[in-house]
Design a protein around this motif. Sequence first.
Motif, PDB file in Angstrom:
ATOM      1  N   THR A 114       0.804   5.363   0.903  1.00  0.00           N
ATOM      2  CA  THR A 114       0.050   6.425   1.557  1.00  0.00           C
ATOM      3  C   THR A 114       0.872   7.692   1.558  1.00  0.00           C
ATOM      4  O   THR A 114       2.101   7.649   1.488  1.00  0.00           O
ATOM      5  CB  THR A 114      -0.327   6.022   3.003  1.00  0.00           C
ATOM      6  OG1 THR A 114      -1.252   6.965   3.523  1.00  0.00           O
ATOM      7  CG2 THR A 114       0.882   5.936   3.910  1.00  0.00           C
ATOM      8  N   THR A 115       0.200   8.820   1.635  1.00  0.00           N
ATOM      9  CA  THR A 115       0.873  10.115   1.743  1.00  0.00           C
ATOM     10  C   THR A 115       0.525  10.725   3.090  1.00  0.00           C
ATOM     11  O   THR A 115      -0.643  10.815   3.458  1.00  0.00           O
ATOM     12  CB  THR A 115       0.443  11.059   0.600  1.00  0.00           C
ATOM     13  OG1 THR A 115       0.773  10.446  -0.649  1.00  0.00           O
ATOM     14  CG2 THR A 115       1.156  12.391   0.703  1.00  0.00           C
ATOM     15  N   GLN A 144       5.686  10.185   1.182  1.00  0.00           N
ATOM     16  CA  GLN A 144       4.961   9.147   0.453  1.00  0.00           C
ATOM     17  C   GLN A 144       5.648   7.834   0.831  1.00  0.00           C
ATOM     18  O   GLN A 144       6.848   7.679   0.624  1.00  0.00           O
ATOM     19  CB  GLN A 144       5.022   9.379  -1.054  1.00  0.00           C
ATOM     20  CG  GLN A 144       4.162   8.404  -1.818  1.00  0.00           C
ATOM     21  CD  GLN A 144       4.054   8.778  -3.294  1.00  0.00           C
ATOM     22  OE1 GLN A 144       4.582   9.779  -3.738  1.00  0.00           O
ATOM     23  NE2 GLN A 144       3.372   7.949  -4.036  1.00  0.00           N
ATOM     24  N   LYS A 162       0.856  -1.178   0.000  1.00  0.00           N
ATOM     25  CA  LYS A 162       0.000   0.000   0.000  1.00  0.00           C
ATOM     26  C   LYS A 162       0.895   1.232   0.000  1.00  0.00           C
ATOM     27  O   LYS A 162       1.968   1.227   0.590  1.00  0.00           O
ATOM     28  CB  LYS A 162      -0.886   0.006   1.244  1.00  0.00           C
ATOM     29  CG  LYS A 162      -1.778   1.226   1.343  1.00  0.00           C
ATOM     30  CD  LYS A 162      -2.633   1.206   2.597  1.00  0.00           C
ATOM     31  CE  LYS A 162      -3.442   2.500   2.693  1.00  0.00           C
ATOM     32  NZ  LYS A 162      -4.233   2.540   3.922  1.00  0.00           N
ATOM     33  N   GLU A 165       1.091  -3.925   4.431  1.00  0.00           N
ATOM     34  CA  GLU A 165       0.015  -3.741   5.409  1.00  0.00           C
ATOM     35  C   GLU A 165      -0.021  -4.825   6.477  1.00  0.00           C
ATOM     36  O   GLU A 165      -0.634  -4.640   7.524  1.00  0.00           O
ATOM     37  CB  GLU A 165      -1.335  -3.697   4.704  1.00  0.00           C
ATOM     38  CG  GLU A 165      -1.524  -2.457   3.856  1.00  0.00           C
ATOM     39  CD  GLU A 165      -2.843  -2.473   3.127  1.00  0.00           C
ATOM     40  OE1 GLU A 165      -3.791  -1.853   3.635  1.00  0.00           O
ATOM     41  OE2 GLU A 165      -2.912  -3.125   2.068  1.00  0.00           O
ATOM     42  N   ASP A 199      -1.173   2.877   8.566  1.00  0.00           N
ATOM     43  CA  ASP A 199      -1.068   4.338   8.483  1.00  0.00           C
ATOM     44  C   ASP A 199      -0.831   4.969   9.852  1.00  0.00           C
ATOM     45  O   ASP A 199       0.003   5.855   9.997  1.00  0.00           O
ATOM     46  CB  ASP A 199      -2.334   4.937   7.862  1.00  0.00           C
ATOM     47  CG  ASP A 199      -2.471   4.658   6.378  1.00  0.00           C
ATOM     48  OD1 ASP A 199      -1.770   3.773   5.858  1.00  0.00           O
ATOM     49  OD2 ASP A 199      -3.284   5.331   5.730  1.00  0.00           O
TER      50      ASP A 199
END
Length: 68
Positions: free
Chosen positions: A4-5, A43, A2, A48, A53
């Motif tokens: 994510t930012t 980034q 995954k 996961e 996050d």
Amino acid sequence: MKTTTIAIQGMTCGGCVSAVTRALKAVPGVQDVQVTLQPGQAQVTFDESQTDDSGLKSVVEDAGYDVG
């Protein structure tokens, strides 16, 4: 995998970028990290099954920066 930012506040120089990059790369499961000063963000590509996050955001906060 995954990606994510994470918006990061409080970075003011290249040293800050390096500190955040090192902190995130040390997290198990993180495969790639790109941190930029302007705009202040990271980034992150990660597995996961090893982190999430909120775990990544906690690492940035533990390094002394605010997550936006």
